[in-house]
Design a protein around this motif. Sequence first.
Motif, PDB file in Angstrom:
ATOM      1  N   LEU A  18      32.838  -5.277 -44.487  1.00  0.00           N
ATOM      2  CA  LEU A  18      33.934  -6.560 -44.807  1.00  0.00           C
ATOM      3  C   LEU A  18      33.924  -8.033 -44.478  1.00  0.00           C
ATOM      4  O   LEU A  18      33.101  -8.324 -44.176  1.00  0.00           O
ATOM      5  N   GLY A  19      33.927  -8.337 -45.700  1.00  0.00           N
ATOM      6  CA  GLY A  19      33.694  -9.361 -46.031  1.00  0.00           C
ATOM      7  C   GLY A  19      34.744 -10.533 -46.467  1.00  0.00           C
ATOM      8  O   GLY A  19      35.299 -10.311 -46.507  1.00  0.00           O
ATOM      9  N   GLU A  24      40.062 -11.777 -47.429  1.00  0.00           N
ATOM     10  CA  GLU A  24      41.331 -12.611 -47.913  1.00  0.00           C
ATOM     11  C   GLU A  24      42.822 -11.147 -48.184  1.00  0.00           C
ATOM     12  O   GLU A  24      43.645 -12.089 -48.184  1.00  0.00           O
ATOM     13  N   LEU A  25      42.156 -10.405 -48.008  1.00  0.00           N
ATOM     14  CA  LEU A  25      42.925  -9.046 -48.681  1.00  0.00           C
ATOM     15  C   LEU A  25      43.922  -8.929 -47.733  1.00  0.00           C
ATOM     16  O   LEU A  25      44.776  -8.399 -47.329  1.00  0.00           O
ATOM     17  N   ILE A  26      43.519  -8.754 -46.234  1.00  0.00           N
ATOM     18  CA  ILE A  26      43.371  -8.311 -45.078  1.00  0.00           C
ATOM     19  C   ILE A  26      44.957  -9.032 -44.584  1.00  0.00           C
ATOM     20  O   ILE A  26      45.248  -8.921 -44.400  1.00  0.00           O
ATOM     21  N   ALA A  27      44.565 -10.237 -44.933  1.00  0.00           N
ATOM     22  CA  ALA A  27      44.859 -11.668 -44.157  1.00  0.00           C
ATOM     23  C   ALA A  27      46.033 -11.711 -45.170  1.00  0.00           C
ATOM     24  O   ALA A  27      47.400 -12.032 -44.643  1.00  0.00           O
ATOM     25  N   GLY A  28      46.404 -11.583 -46.295  1.00  0.00           N
ATOM     26  CA  GLY A  28      46.925 -11.929 -47.529  1.00  0.00           C
ATOM     27  C   GLY A  28      48.623 -10.480 -47.018  1.00  0.00           C
ATOM     28  O   GLY A  28      48.950  -9.989 -46.459  1.00  0.00           O
ATOM     29  N   ALA A  29      47.591  -9.227 -46.863  1.00  0.00           N
ATOM     30  CA  ALA A  29      49.043  -8.666 -46.462  1.00  0.00           C
ATOM     31  C   ALA A  29      49.562  -8.625 -44.787  1.00  0.00           C
ATOM     32  O   ALA A  29      50.643  -8.357 -44.687  1.00  0.00           O
ATOM     33  N   LEU A  30      48.777  -8.879 -44.384  1.00  0.00           N
ATOM     34  CA  LEU A  30      49.883  -9.589 -42.706  1.00  0.00           C
ATOM     35  C   LEU A  30      50.819 -10.235 -43.193  1.00  0.00           C
ATOM     36  O   LEU A  30      51.007 -10.836 -41.992  1.00  0.00           O
ATOM     37  N   ARG A  31      50.293 -11.861 -43.600  1.00  0.00           N
ATOM     38  CA  ARG A  31      50.746 -12.617 -43.813  1.00  0.00           C
ATOM     39  C   ARG A  31      53.084 -12.108 -44.132  1.00  0.00           C
ATOM     40  O   ARG A  31      54.123 -12.464 -43.891  1.00  0.00           O
ATOM     41  N   LYS A  32      52.844 -10.708 -44.695  1.00  0.00           N
ATOM     42  CA  LYS A  32      54.209 -10.324 -45.184  1.00  0.00           C
ATOM     43  C   LYS A  32      54.562  -8.898 -44.062  1.00  0.00           C
ATOM     44  O   LYS A  32      55.609  -8.764 -43.835  1.00  0.00           O
ATOM     45  N   GLY A  43      33.094  -6.846 -35.725  1.00  0.00           N
ATOM     46  CA  GLY A  43      31.416  -6.793 -36.593  1.00  0.00           C
ATOM     47  C   GLY A  43      31.872  -7.530 -37.735  1.00  0.00           C
ATOM     48  O   GLY A  43      30.555  -6.129 -38.503  1.00  0.00           O
ATOM     49  N   ASN A  44      32.956  -7.165 -38.268  1.00  0.00           N
ATOM     50  CA  ASN A  44      32.761  -7.489 -39.684  1.00  0.00           C
ATOM     51  C   ASN A  44      32.399  -8.542 -40.021  1.00  0.00           C
ATOM     52  O   ASN A  44      32.997  -9.608 -40.102  1.00  0.00           O
ATOM     53  N   LYS A  45      31.065  -8.942 -40.975  1.00  0.00           N
ATOM     54  CA  LYS A  45      31.126 -10.440 -41.145  1.00  0.00           C
ATOM     55  C   LYS A  45      31.880 -11.564 -42.574  1.00  0.00           C
ATOM     56  O   LYS A  45      31.107 -12.392 -43.494  1.00  0.00           O
ATOM     57  N   GLY A  70      36.105 -11.041 -32.908  1.00  0.00           N
ATOM     58  CA  GLY A  70      34.650 -11.026 -32.414  1.00  0.00           C
ATOM     59  C   GLY A  70      33.516 -10.500 -33.054  1.00  0.00           C
ATOM     60  O   GLY A  70      33.174  -9.882 -34.153  1.00  0.00           O
ATOM     61  N   ASP A  71      32.287 -11.514 -33.196  1.00  0.00           N
ATOM     62  CA  ASP A  71      30.956 -11.132 -33.806  1.00  0.00           C
ATOM     63  C   ASP A  71      32.001 -11.345 -35.493  1.00  0.00           C
ATOM     64  O   ASP A  71      30.960  -9.966 -36.207  1.00  0.00           O
ATOM     65  N   CYS A  72      32.701 -11.666 -35.519  1.00  0.00           N
ATOM     66  CA  CYS A  72      32.505 -11.884 -37.670  1.00  0.00           C
ATOM     67  C   CYS A  72      32.564 -13.444 -38.113  1.00  0.00           C
ATOM     68  O   CYS A  72      32.493 -13.348 -39.254  1.00  0.00           O
ATOM     69  N   ASP A  73      31.090 -13.696 -37.262  1.00  0.00           N
ATOM     70  CA  ASP A  73      30.310 -15.119 -38.169  1.00  0.00           C
ATOM     71  C   ASP A  73      30.967 -16.231 -38.141  1.00  0.00           C
ATOM     72  O   ASP A  73      31.281 -16.641 -39.528  1.00  0.00           O
ATOM     73  N   LEU A  74      32.249 -16.109 -36.908  1.00  0.00           N
ATOM     74  CA  LEU A  74      33.116 -17.143 -37.411  1.00  0.00           C
ATOM     75  C   LEU A  74      32.656 -17.949 -37.273  1.00  0.00           C
ATOM     76  O   LEU A  74      31.393 -18.915 -36.741  1.00  0.00           O
ATOM     77  N   GLY A  75      33.278 -20.326 -38.036  1.00  0.00           N
ATOM     78  CA  GLY A  75      32.330 -20.971 -38.076  1.00  0.00           C
ATOM     79  C   GLY A  75      33.612 -22.027 -37.438  1.00  0.00           C
ATOM     80  O   GLY A  75      34.751 -21.782 -37.337  1.00  0.00           O
ATOM     81  N   LEU A  76      32.770 -23.463 -37.752  1.00  0.00           N
ATOM     82  CA  LEU A  76      33.582 -24.439 -36.750  1.00  0.00           C
ATOM     83  C   LEU A  76      35.036 -24.870 -37.840  1.00  0.00           C
ATOM     84  O   LEU A  76      35.750 -24.722 -36.633  1.00  0.00           O
ATOM     85  N   ASP A  77      35.012 -24.881 -38.866  1.00  0.00           N
ATOM     86  CA  ASP A  77      36.217 -24.743 -39.376  1.00  0.00           C
ATOM     87  C   ASP A  77      37.791 -24.230 -39.158  1.00  0.00           C
ATOM     88  O   ASP A  77      38.756 -24.405 -38.732  1.00  0.00           O
TER      89      ASP A  77
END
Length: 319
Positions: A18-19, A24-32, A43-45, A70-77
């Motif tokens: 998952l990229g 975006e799709l998963i977080a959008g679903a979780l909003r509701k 482990g999803n980048k 974890g291990d999702c290549d999150l960044g500073l922002d």
Amino acid sequence: MAQENSSLRYLNLMFNDLGMSGAELIAGALRKNTSLVHMRMTGNKIGDQGGMFFASMLQRNSTLEKLDLGDCDLGLDCLIAIARALIQNKSLRAINLNRPLLYSQEEETTVHLARMLKNNPPLVELHLSKHEMRNFGVERLCEALHENSSLRYLDLSCNKITADGAKFLGELLKHNQSLVILDLNANRIEDAGATYLSEALSLHNRTLQALSVVNCSITGKGLTALSDAIKSNMILSHIYIWGNTFDEDACMSFSELVQTGRLKPNCTDVAPFQVDGRAQLADLSHGLHREYYWAPRHRVVADSAANASLALVAVSEYL
């Protein structure tokens, strides 16, 4: 998942492909979503932008209790955005932010996470492994935790903490009454750092139940100090010390702890044995979350020994 009548409580998507768009799709679903309690994205980048979608979700979602990024290549922002969102979020109790991709040496993310902790959210479990954290960052976290009464599990493994950082943690432990697990695995705290922790645990702290100092460049002096702390502190029940330098005194001290029953075999990662009448220690596959993401098909180690943290700090029944 977005349907109001969804009964799904636990979703494990770890180590897929998952990229950012998937995030975006998963977080959008979780909003509701009003049912999901535990989400694993490990482990999803998804990157920094994908993480921003989850930060935005945390401002709206009021049911999610445990989130693993974890291990999702999150960044500073996105880490800063997540820290800010958690000040307002009143449901999340555990979050894994291990191994982000950080290129700054200023430790801005640690400063923002410390501010979040100072506001005393309901967060119980926080994983900050591989954050390139140094003593400055540890000091900021400790300052915040002096005002926090909810955090029970702090994972600072695989950072760049030295004896000075361990000193800040020792001072925190003298006053903190909520931390149950402290994971310092793979930090170079050495004997001086182990001694600072031992002093706090021997004379002051009576709430910490588990300490991991695996691969922390500790020699016999520091290990013996830790064993003495266990003898005087009956609350400290789990300790993990493999990967350090054992001398004869350290081997004898920990052998005695196990043989007398003060330290139960399932609550440490060493087992005593003798060679030519001299005490030695062998490695055991025990730890706080040693088989949390992966376990052999034919398990020889009980889950409570390999993943002790799950029993010590249970966030919810959906683990």
